[in-house]
Design a protein around this motif. Structure first.
Motif, PDB file in Angstrom:
ATOM      1  N   ASN A   5      -8.912  -2.047   4.245  1.00  0.00           N
ATOM      2  CA  ASN A   5      -8.954  -1.663   2.704  1.00  0.00           C
ATOM      3  C   ASN A   5     -10.090  -1.091   2.384  1.00  0.00           C
ATOM      4  OD1 ASN A   5      -6.144  -2.961   2.558  1.00  0.00           O
ATOM      5  ND2 ASN A   5      -7.019  -4.751   1.568  1.00  0.00           N
TER       6      ASN A   5
ATOM      7  N   ILE B 105     -13.146   1.505  -4.095  1.00  0.00           N
ATOM      8  CA  ILE B 105     -13.059   2.772  -4.628  1.00  0.00           C
ATOM      9  C   ILE B 105     -14.293   3.670  -4.365  1.00  0.00           C
ATOM     10  CG2 ILE B 105     -12.839   3.899  -6.952  1.00  0.00           C
ATOM     11  CD1 ILE B 105     -11.328   2.006  -8.249  1.00  0.00           C
TER      12      ILE B 105
ATOM     13  N   TYR C 290     -13.786   4.792  -0.676  1.00  0.00           N
ATOM     14  CA  TYR C 290     -12.721   5.979  -0.590  1.00  0.00           C
ATOM     15  C   TYR C 290     -13.256   7.273  -1.297  1.00  0.00           C
ATOM     16  CZ  TYR C 290      -8.250   8.347  -1.276  1.00  0.00           C
ATOM     17  OH  TYR C 290      -7.579   9.431  -1.524  1.00  0.00           O
TER      18      TYR C 290
ATOM     19  N   SER D 164      -5.563  11.434   1.367  1.00  0.00           N
ATOM     20  CA  SER D 164      -5.119  11.192   0.171  1.00  0.00           C
ATOM     21  C   SER D 164      -3.894  10.396   0.466  1.00  0.00           C
ATOM     22  CB  SER D 164      -4.504  12.521  -0.691  1.00  0.00           C
ATOM     23  OG  SER D 164      -5.647  12.919  -1.226  1.00  0.00           O
TER      24      SER D 164
ATOM     25  N   TYR E  77      -3.918   6.308   1.856  1.00  0.00           N
ATOM     26  CA  TYR E  77      -4.231   5.007   1.026  1.00  0.00           C
ATOM     27  C   TYR E  77      -3.677   5.182  -0.371  1.00  0.00           C
ATOM     28  CZ  TYR E  77      -8.041   4.136   4.274  1.00  0.00           C
ATOM     29  OH  TYR E  77      -8.642   3.795   5.350  1.00  0.00           O
ATOM     30  N   THR E  78      -3.238   4.082  -0.812  1.00  0.00           N
ATOM     31  CA  THR E  78      -2.961   4.141  -2.437  1.00  0.00           C
ATOM     32  C   THR E  78      -3.453   2.836  -2.969  1.00  0.00           C
ATOM     33  OG1 THR E  78      -0.942   3.771  -3.500  1.00  0.00           O
ATOM     34  CG2 THR E  78      -0.956   2.290  -1.554  1.00  0.00           C
ATOM     35  N   LEU E  79      -3.845   3.114  -4.264  1.00  0.00           N
ATOM     36  CA  LEU E  79      -4.626   2.378  -4.974  1.00  0.00           C
ATOM     37  C   LEU E  79      -3.934   1.112  -5.487  1.00  0.00           C
ATOM     38  CD1 LEU E  79      -7.506   2.293  -5.857  1.00  0.00           C
ATOM     39  CD2 LEU E  79      -6.734   3.362  -7.961  1.00  0.00           C
TER      40      LEU E  79
ATOM     41  N   HIS F 206      -8.419   0.462  -2.278  1.00  0.00           N
ATOM     42  CA  HIS F 206      -7.375   1.513  -1.794  1.00  0.00           C
ATOM     43  C   HIS F 206      -6.952   0.813  -0.306  1.00  0.00           C
ATOM     44  CE1 HIS F 206      -8.127   5.435  -3.886  1.00  0.00           C
ATOM     45  NE2 HIS F 206      -9.208   4.624  -4.310  1.00  0.00           N
TER      46      HIS F 206
END
Lengths: 258, 258
Positions: free
Chosen positions: B3, B6, B9, B67, B70-72, B77
């Motif tokens: 992980n 923010i 990332y 992009s 990763y997902t928030l 992330h």
């Protein structure tokens, strides 16, 4: 991030699209003009177009990030989890602001050592000015914004001093048909750059919410267009004027570059 | 994959975007400069722009892959099922690293047979260096990373030897106004390439987790910008200098290329 009305969201979105279109068109204009000026001014037009090219790329990205940052709920634009990426502006300025000063130095056609010296010192000062602004821009604290904003003004004032005093003689020695334009270009740098601290400190004097967002985003966009495309047109005109040869009756005559 | 905050990332994302913008702008700068140098240096600028063009393409792809990777989730992330594609870097280096050495050889304008010999041997060594690094980069085992990392250093050291000893006489025979720049370009190759093993072995000395990811991705990006765009500017300056004709008073004079 706060909710925006449809009108507020659209105004900013359209400003970004306007910024992209203007900067991309300016890029092509400058580069298509390269063949119309004498060899010693070609690099100035190359760099002028690079500045607007880099800015156009970032306005494209900024527009995408803006779309991702909001979603329409019951007629109101509500922030999504994807925050608007304000860093694009600073990444852009890190590259373009030093190059803007390099454009001006290049079109003045000073000696090589003078060109290297001026371009390096002004470029580094511009880099420092942008880098010092960033921590304040992304901070939630007004004190931090003031601190870094004021620190950033130190290299800015040094640049202004250099443009008026350091380059004073060099500008006075420009050919007569270009001197007024070079002086104007210098003034446009300083005046258009004054937009940025005004917008920057708009956030620090307590202006908040949706109106502040509109002022900041539209304000920076207008400033970018003037400082890059508008300033670039002056550099282009200077390069064209200086590529003309005076005729016997005193009027300038256009000559093919090659 | 771990992980990321923010901030972590975004830092990497913005480094990739900065890489794309810089490399794309550098490409256009080199290619727009082709008309400003003598015919024998045009190919050097073509190749210099190819290197940054290929790298700009890969930074665009790397940004997209980042992009997708990763997902928030709740402000953190989190890796998705789509792993970040580290192979883009190696595919890029397979193409660009041999070409970087070809640029340097071309701008030196050696005899044709010398150019072919040097460009081929240095290009093949660079290819071998990159290819040997890849199995270590994608391995989960530190031993494998060390093994291939050290194997990859063999062609690297041979290249360094060739640049300092093999090309020593050729550099000493460069025209006086370009000799310093050619020597500087050679040093920039070696010093900027040293970034890569440092970043590479950062993974092998046990540096792990989010901080390692930031160091690796930002480190490689900075190294790529210096080794491709920065080095390319030196090649451009050498080509311009060598295209100038000395005047009677000893100062160089710019000549139109055609």
């Amino acid at each position: 991030m706060e909710n925006l009305s449809i009108g507020q969201y659209d105004l900013i979105y359209n400003a970004f699209s306007f910024g992209f279109a203007t900067l991309a068109a300016a890029t092509l204009f400058f580069w298509l003009g390269i063949s119309q000026v004498k060899p010693q001014y070609k690099t100035a037009l190359v760099v002028t177009g690079l500045v607007t090219f880099i800015a156009a790329y970032h306005y494209w990205r900024i527009g995408q990030s803006w779309s991702d940052a909001y979603t329409l709920v019951d007629g109101v634009h509500v922030p999504t989890e994807m925050a608007f990426n304000a860093a694009y502006r600073y990444v852009d300025w890190l590259l373009t602001v030093p190059l803007l000063l390099v454009e001006l130095i290049l079109v003045m056609s000073l000696t090589r050592s003078e060109t290297v010296k001026r371009a390096t010192s002004l470029g580094l000062a511009a880099l420092l000015m942008v880098a010092l602004g960033y921590p304040g821009e992304v901070s939630d604290s007004n004190n931090v914004r003031w601190l870094f904003g004021l620190l950033s003004m130190i290299p800015f004032l040094w640049i202004v001093y250099q443009l008026y005093v350091g380059l004073g003689t060099a500008i006075a020695n420009q050919p007569e048909n270009a001197r007024g334009l070079v002086s104007l270009a210098r003034n446009v740098v300083v005046v258009s750059w004054l937009f940025y601290p005004v917008v920057y400190f708009a956030g620090a004097i307590g202006l908040e919410g949706a109106t502040a967002t509109v002022i900041v985003e539209v304000g920076y966009t207008v400033a970018d267009i003037i400082a890059k495309a508008g300033f670039g047109v002056l550099i282009y005109l200077i390069a064209v004027r200086k590529s003309e040869e005076p005729t016997q009756d005193g009027r300038a005559k256009a000559v093919p570059a090659e």
